[in-house]
Design an enzyme around this catalytic site. Structure first.
Site, PDB file in Angstrom:
ATOM      1  N   LYS A  43      -7.426  21.954 -14.939  1.00  0.00           N
ATOM      2  CA  LYS A  43      -6.964  20.950 -13.806  1.00  0.00           C
ATOM      3  C   LYS A  43      -5.218  21.847 -13.367  1.00  0.00           C
ATOM      4  O   LYS A  43      -5.278  21.534 -12.267  1.00  0.00           O
ATOM      5  CB  LYS A  43      -7.049  19.546 -14.138  1.00  0.00           C
ATOM      6  CG  LYS A  43      -8.315  19.082 -14.129  1.00  0.00           C
ATOM      7  CD  LYS A  43      -7.984  17.266 -14.365  1.00  0.00           C
ATOM      8  CE  LYS A  43      -9.628  16.708 -13.395  1.00  0.00           C
ATOM      9  NZ  LYS A  43      -9.429  15.269 -14.026  1.00  0.00           N
ATOM     10  N   LYS A 103     -18.205  13.559  -5.949  1.00  0.00           N
ATOM     11  CA  LYS A 103     -17.980  13.100  -4.721  1.00  0.00           C
ATOM     12  C   LYS A 103     -16.593  13.614  -4.469  1.00  0.00           C
ATOM     13  O   LYS A 103     -16.397  13.769  -3.009  1.00  0.00           O
ATOM     14  CB  LYS A 103     -17.024  12.058  -5.487  1.00  0.00           C
ATOM     15  CG  LYS A 103     -16.102  11.769  -6.704  1.00  0.00           C
ATOM     16  CD  LYS A 103     -14.653  11.215  -5.920  1.00  0.00           C
ATOM     17  CE  LYS A 103     -13.940  11.988  -6.559  1.00  0.00           C
ATOM     18  NZ  LYS A 103     -11.450  11.692  -6.479  1.00  0.00           N
ATOM     19  N   LYS A 141     -22.020  21.238  -9.806  1.00  0.00           N
ATOM     20  CA  LYS A 141     -21.996  19.650 -10.289  1.00  0.00           C
ATOM     21  C   LYS A 141     -22.596  18.477  -8.818  1.00  0.00           C
ATOM     22  O   LYS A 141     -21.578  18.886  -7.879  1.00  0.00           O
ATOM     23  CB  LYS A 141     -20.992  19.572 -10.440  1.00  0.00           C
ATOM     24  CG  LYS A 141     -22.138  18.924 -12.046  1.00  0.00           C
ATOM     25  CD  LYS A 141     -20.582  17.985 -13.055  1.00  0.00           C
ATOM     26  CE  LYS A 141     -20.498  17.107 -13.918  1.00  0.00           C
ATOM     27  NZ  LYS A 141     -20.294  17.050 -15.249  1.00  0.00           N
TER      28      LYS A 141
END
Ligand code: TRP
Length: 339
Positions: free
Chosen positions: A115, A204, A201
């Site tokens: 991240k 959203k 994957k």
């Protein structure tokens, strides 16, 4: 047995969240509370501020997520359902554990590395210490088992390392302050992939809504997303090995198996030799059958913000009570004077 798990309030829950985590939470709730154990499930809203976020969106997502969890079968009478922000003990214990966690441990966390990427200097301190808050989340309640996806296993191992070191350094012999939690990773259906790319994957944040089935999708939308899902021109094989190298086909069969509670081989025993023209409508109908009632509950729950707030308030009250003894023990073990 005490089960503790959290989920970030992202808004827009999808099939991947449902099959990967939430359905398993519901199952554990029903098994564990029946056997005298306890389940605590929370919205990790404090974790959500580790990345850039919009405050109004965060509050909306938190309420939406409660509605979704209840719609999926988390029963606030059976489980303790709350958000971290209403239980200050999470933030307090994190600070106490910051004295025990080592920077070397945090530097090795793959989620931090992914991240933060190349811009570590610009990443928030919260992103770096995220795993310490996660350790506090579970250690605070003496969790014995923590259901998580594969990607969170490393964080759970860190929680165990922190608990172990804290107990060694500060607890009296034979009277540990913290229980070492076990990660429990649901074996099947942990990874639901995108309907457009069988190697990515379901997420959203994918820019194409066609890549996922959302819990708010109605029956027509679900049927059309499955009809348009990417596949290959072959028929379905009659065993699992035949799905090698066919990521999209494997994903759809995997979703069917997870929804039907069957093994992939059992699904292929039934559909081996069938083309997608026959398999896709069957999958679509199976999804609609399970998701339609969840969707209906979700849509009506979402409208009653006051009721959702009341659910969270009640859960937080209970969580604060459950957290108090361990938090006190941690302060005391560290020699911090409190009256
Ligand atoms: N980090 C977890 C995730 O992104 C969410 C989470 C926060 C969590 N605290 C937790 C999960 C404690 C299990 C236990 O999925």
């Amino acid at each position: 047995m005490r089960i503790v798990s959290g989920i970030q309030p992202t808004g827009n829950l999808h099939l991947g969240n449902y099959l990967g985590a939430i359905r398993n939470w519901v199952k554990m709730q029903d098994e564990v509370t029946g056997g005298g154990g306890q389940c605590l499930y929370f919205l990790a809203d404090l974790h959500a501020i580790s990345m850039p976020h919009d405050p109004a969106q965060l509050s909306a997502n938190t309420r939406e997520m409660v509605a979704a969890l209840v719609a999926c079968g988390i029963d606030p009478e059976k489980s303790v359902l709350f958000n971290q922000a209403q239980v200050p003990a999470h933030a307090e214990l994190q600070w106490l554990l910051n004295g025990t966690a080592r920077t070397g441990w945090l530097n090795r966390m793959t989620q931090w590395k992914d991240k933060a990427g190349k811009n570590r200097e610009g990443a928030s301190v919260a992103l770096y210490t995220y795993p310490v808050l996660q350790a506090a989340d579970v250690l605070l309640y003496q969790a014995t088992h923590v259901p998580v996806g594969d990607d969170q296993k490393q964080h759970l191992e860190l929680a165990r390392d922190i608990a172990q070191k804290f107990n060694n350094d500060f607890a009296d012999e034979g009277a540990p302050v913290f229980t070492l939690p076990e990660p429990t990773i649901p074996p099947e259906a942990a990874r639901i992939m995108s309907l457009r790319d069988g190697l990515a994957k379901m997420s959203k944040s994918d820019s194409s809504d066609m890549s996922r089935i959302n819990l708010i999708d109605d029956a027509d939308t679900i049927m059309s997303k499955i009809r348009k899902a990417k596949t290959d021109p072959e028929v379905l094989p009659s065993d699992k090995a035949g799905l090698d190298g066919r990521a999209e086909a494997a994903n759809l069969v995997g979703i069917y198996a997870a929804m039907a509670g069957k093994t992939v081989d059992a699904v292929l025993a039934q559909y081996g030799g069938a083309g997608f023209g026959r398999f896709k409508p069957a999958l679509g109908e199976l999804l609609v059958e399970t998701l339609a009632p969840i969707n209906a509950r979700f849509v009506s729950l979402r409208e009653d913000g006051e009721a959702l707030d009341a659910v969270l308030a009640k859960g937080a009250l209970r969580a604060r009570e459950l957290a108090a003894p361990t938090l006190s023990a941690a302060y005391q073990a560290l020699g911090l004077v409190r009256f």
